[in-house]
Design a protein around this motif. Structure first.
Motif, PDB file in Angstrom:
ATOM      1  N   GLU A   1      70.949  67.052  21.252  1.00  0.00           N
ATOM      2  CA  GLU A   1      70.266  66.238  20.235  1.00  0.00           C
ATOM      3  C   GLU A   1      70.903  66.549  18.893  1.00  0.00           C
ATOM      4  O   GLU A   1      70.800  67.667  18.401  1.00  0.00           O
ATOM      5  CB  GLU A   1      68.762  66.564  20.199  1.00  0.00           C
ATOM      6  N   THR A   2      71.570  65.569  18.297  1.00  0.00           N
ATOM      7  CA  THR A   2      72.214  65.791  17.006  1.00  0.00           C
ATOM      8  C   THR A   2      71.637  64.810  15.994  1.00  0.00           C
ATOM      9  O   THR A   2      70.890  63.899  16.355  1.00  0.00           O
ATOM     10  CB  THR A   2      73.739  65.562  17.087  1.00  0.00           C
ATOM     11  N   GLU A   3      72.025  65.025  14.723  1.00  0.00           N
ATOM     12  CA  GLU A   3      71.512  64.145  13.673  1.00  0.00           C
ATOM     13  C   GLU A   3      71.914  62.697  13.881  1.00  0.00           C
ATOM     14  O   GLU A   3      71.199  61.778  13.496  1.00  0.00           O
ATOM     15  CB  GLU A   3      72.020  64.614  12.302  1.00  0.00           C
ATOM     16  N   THR A   4      73.075  62.515  14.506  1.00  0.00           N
ATOM     17  CA  THR A   4      73.549  61.141  14.688  1.00  0.00           C
ATOM     18  C   THR A   4      73.087  60.532  16.011  1.00  0.00           C
ATOM     19  O   THR A   4      73.353  59.365  16.277  1.00  0.00           O
ATOM     20  CB  THR A   4      75.094  61.084  14.617  1.00  0.00           C
TER      21      THR A   4
ATOM     22  N   THR B   1      71.827  61.228  20.440  1.00  0.00           N
ATOM     23  CA  THR B   1      71.921  62.051  21.639  1.00  0.00           C
ATOM     24  C   THR B   1      73.340  62.010  22.203  1.00  0.00           C
ATOM     25  O   THR B   1      73.838  60.942  22.549  1.00  0.00           O
ATOM     26  CB  THR B   1      70.932  61.535  22.711  1.00  0.00           C
TER      27      THR B   1
ATOM     28  N   PRO C   1      70.700  72.676  20.057  1.00  0.00           N
ATOM     29  CA  PRO C   1      70.579  71.249  20.407  1.00  0.00           C
ATOM     30  C   PRO C   1      70.769  70.914  21.885  1.00  0.00           C
ATOM     31  O   PRO C   1      70.417  69.818  22.297  1.00  0.00           O
ATOM     32  CB  PRO C   1      71.724  70.622  19.602  1.00  0.00           C
TER      33      PRO C   1
END
Ligand code: ATP
Ligand code: NI
Length: 349
Positions: A23-26, A28, A70
């Motif tokens: 899970e990243t800011e930009t 999945t 993440p």
């Protein structure tokens, strides 16, 4: 040394529909997106594929080496010696890591502590899992250094990491990984940072130690030359999916998936390409629909662009590919003749 050997013939490692996402800011990142394969006892399986295909994340998923968050195994299972390891907590995983499962990574520097001697670090690895006296542990450390091909092991045992060359350092790391007599050695690009001569020495060494210790090896590499030298079976990954898997001879001589063929065409003396596959690997944040390879595949049809990655089909015994052309209602002959027989794959057996 005690070693639990399961009475049945179940594979030592079973990866079953594994999905590992970040899970990243930009969004999945679907690093590993539904892959399955097994590693039998005493067998060497190579994970191959271009950069970013999910090889390292697969090997890290076995004992959840990635940071979470993440990273997360969102679906599927990993079984080791018949038992699910996906449900184990961190302390249970720690006792497996460097115990029944040893790891070797590309950069030996990161695996060694600069302030301890090679011997101290190997002894520590032995102590973690075995109840032996310090004299016995030191003797065993010297023996291991000797077995991984370090000359004058009895003196070198007291040297610090910086006193070893790159190739020798990687041997020390392998000795550390072997200190606990693992059932499975997971090696991620173990020879990539080394020059070609050292590389083949280390591969020979792994093979010898494997025979001696009846250990299984899962080797991550993007180097098909290495695969030809050491693999029993090959798993070809692309965009977090398995494109093809089978015995090394079958995969090298009669590859079934267009991606495998494209990879093999990059090898010297094979195909006419000898250059990287054109186009780029899929964006793991937004993978294409249908077959993940379709945007780069010369055979792709409208059907290849739709739906999900085609299910893997067993085309020959033990040889499976995830390509629509092998599904019923399609004609694999349209892919052309793919045989490389006599092309000198160089595969071991
Ligand atoms: N911690 C992380 N956070 C976000 N994305 C990650 C993380 N670790 C890996 N990824 C992504 O997962 C995908 C698969 O990476 P992985 O390292 O498994 O590829 P690889 O096949 O080992 O490639 P290489 O041959 O370059 O080592 C890549 O898109 C990568 O950017
Ligand atoms: Ni990697």
């Amino acid at each position: 040394m005690s070693r639990t050997i399961h009475s049945d013939d179940a594979p030592l490692l079973e990866i079953d529909n594994l999905h590992t996402h970040f899970e990243t800011e930009t969004g999945t990142v679907r690093a590993v997106d539904g892959i399955s394969f097994t590693v039998d006892r005493g067998e060497t399986v190579c994970l191959v594929g271009e950069s970013g295909s999910g090889k390292s994340v697969t090997s890290e998923s076995i004992t959840r080496l990635f940071h979470s968050p993440p990273g997360k195994i969102v679906e599927g299972d990993v079984r080791f010696d018949g038992e699910s390891v996906t449900a184990l907590d961190e302390s249970e995983l720690q006792s497996i890591r460097g115990g029944r499962i040893g790891y070797v990574f590309q950069n030996p520097q990161g695996a060694l502590n600069p302030v301890y001697t090679a011997g101290q670090q190997i002894v520590e690895a032995i102590d973690l899992h075995h109840d032996v006296s310090s004299a016995e542990a030191r003797d065993r450390a010297i023996d291991l250094l000797d077995r991984v091909g370090i000359p004058e092991a009895a003196t070198r045992v007291d040297d610090y990491p910086h006193e070893f060359s790159g190739g020798m350092k990687q041997r020390v790391v392998i000795a550390m990984a072997l200190a606990c007599e693992p059932d499975l050695l997971v090696a991620d690009e173990p020879t990539t940072a080394l020059d070609v001569t050292i590389q083949s020495q280390i591969l020979d060494l792994l093979r010898e130690l494997q025979d001696e210790m009846e250990m299984s090896i899962l080797l991550v590499t993007h180097d098909l030359g290495v695969v030809a030298e050491i693999a029993d079976r090959v798993v070809v990954m692309y965009g977090g999916k398995v494109m093809e898997r089978g015995g090394v001879y079958d995969v090298f001589e009669t590859p079934k998936h267009p991606y495998t063929r494209a990879l093999l065409d990059c090898l010297p003396g094979r195909g006419d390409a000898m250059e990287p596959i054109s186009g780029s690997p899929p964006d793991p944040l937004d993978p294409p629909s249908g077959c993940r390879f379709h945007p780069r595949c010369p055979h792709a049809t409208a059907d290849c662009r739709q739906g999900e990655q085609p299910p893997e089909v067993e085309i020959e015994r033990g040889l499976e590919a995830s390509c629509l052309f092998y599904q019923s209602g399609y004609d694999a002959d349209e892919l052309g003749d793919w045989s490389y027989e006599g092309a000198g794959g160089g595969a071991r057996r």
